[in-house]
Design an enzyme around this catalytic site. Sequence first.
Site, short mmCIF file in Angstrom:
data_model
loop_
_atom_site.label_atom_id
_atom_site.label_comp_id
_atom_site.label_asym_id
_atom_site.label_seq_id
_atom_site.Cartn_x
_atom_site.Cartn_y
_atom_site.Cartn_z
CG ASP A 16 -80.57 -45.58 47.82
OD1 ASP A 16 -80.97 -46.55 48.49
OD2 ASP A 16 -79.59 -44.87 48.11
NE ARG A 46 -85.68 -54.87 37.37
CZ ARG A 46 -84.44 -54.59 36.97
NH1 ARG A 46 -84.02 -55.02 35.80
NH2 ARG A 46 -83.63 -53.89 37.72
CD GLU A 217 -72.29 -33.52 48.99
OE1 GLU A 217 -73.50 -33.46 48.83
OE2 GLU A 217 -71.59 -34.46 48.55
CG HIS A 241 -76.58 -29.90 41.24
ND1 HIS A 241 -77.77 -30.27 40.66
CD2 HIS A 241 -76.20 -30.96 41.99
CE1 HIS A 241 -78.08 -31.49 41.05
NE2 HIS A 241 -77.14 -31.94 41.86
CG ASP A 401 -76.42 -11.85 58.35
OD1 ASP A 401 -76.98 -12.53 57.47
OD2 ASP A 401 -75.95 -12.34 59.39
CG LEU A 402 -82.35 -11.73 54.31
CD1 LEU A 402 -83.35 -11.27 55.36
CD2 LEU A 402 -82.89 -11.39 52.93
#
Length: 485
Positions: A16, A46, A217, A241, A401-402
């Site tokens: 994957d 394989r 998520e 992470h 705000d960037l």
Amino acid sequence: KFETPYVFVVFGASGDLAKKKIYPTLWWLFRDNLLPANIKFVGYARSDLTVPKLRDSFEKYCKVRDGENEKFVKFLEHCSYVQGKYDTSDGFQKLKQYIDAFQTESNNQPVNRLYYLALPPAVFNVVSTELKQNCMDNGDSWTRVIIEKPFGHDLKSSCELSNHLAKLFKEDQIYRIDHYLGKEMVQNLMVMRFGNRILAPSWNRDHIASVMISFKEDFGTGGRAGYFDTAGIIRDVMQNHLMQILTLVAMEKPASLNAEDIRDEKVKVLKATKIVELKDVVVGQYISNAECSHPEASQGYKDDPAVPADSVTPTYALAVLHINNERWEGVPFFLRCGKALNEKKAEVRIQFKEVSGDIYPSGELKRSELVMRVQPNEAVYMKLMTKKPGMGFGVEETELDLTYNNRYKEVRLPDAYERLFLEVFMGSQINFVRTDELEYAWRILTPVLEELENKKVKPVEYKFGSRGPVEGDELMKKYGFVFTG
Ligand code: BG6
């Protein structure tokens, strides 16, 4: 004149990771002319495969655009395949012969070798051993080995793996990927901190109230539940992470941008971080939610046939970490991660302390916050108090705000893997995890993982598509913080 030859060998070429990430990344780098001209991408697995069969598996993830077909065909011409077992030498001998022949073709120039071990842990040791015995350079070119998590299951197994690797390769040959280190905003952390005088003096316990590192998520474990159930969210996301982000937020300024200087500082933070205690952890597991419109929401985690009915594997975790040093004592670091939540978002939120000597009507001033949104829609923004525009004298919270999409319209932000692969070619280990870093990160979380597992602590149920267990919010409230995101 022949260019220096390179091979990039993908072990586990039929898997994957290879089809979804490795081949597409190689293609994008190739397409953008960022790779050496004399290069071969060699798949190894394989199964009885061919390049056309490999192409069938990865092409759809390559997102080849109109006009790029010819280049894609060229890319495929650089691809080849070696079929071989993982636990005997014959396949590795075949690979060696392939590389030797390539060297001959390249006017006998020694071949630089990148070996990507996209393999399940069970065959990891034997493949690395065979590699060492059969496929190394002769000292006149280099060999680099790229490996992916899981780097062990706990402190002990991770150290065993590291010791095994240390017997075969030197530290500067080992590239442990944590793909979060390849993300734009994660790489921006050091620049923000060490490139701005305005931030450096307030980056400590005197001015910062808390740090929230959050990973959410909006989808479940999908087709990966079999693997996921052996890991859980703490191993899958937090140990790597989120811990990596924590080190970048908390470390001292390194002596230079040299990989060893940076990693030395990261290790020091990890050493100063206290071992996490169960009282500072909330774990959750998602259940189905008929009211959620997400296509997977009708399936709770345990409804997946790959998950045992009595699984206590967490799909959500919140942990409060404490760093015992002069800069951070008393500042909670909230690490929160979860699957099947209400949104997909990863961010770092630095919350500053209250203004002292507040002269505004009580409750009007809010704490300033600096937010680095890792994804989606990369942004750095600062929540500040300003005067409400107009005739009045009131104050309100607003944002500097960037947002990258607005500010850098022309710039394509590369995928994390693109950046990291290029760094391996260049021999830069800044964004790769060193052995001791890994060890200390495991040291912080292993005891609580063991306690959760030994006591079979039942995760709190939360609904697919929700904000996660309220117990998470309550734990943060105990520390005096309320996060609504
Ligand atoms: C991986 C985890 O390391 O990171 C996955 O194994 C997770 O469970 C993924 O979905 C998230 O990566 P990204 O780049 O999509 O945020």
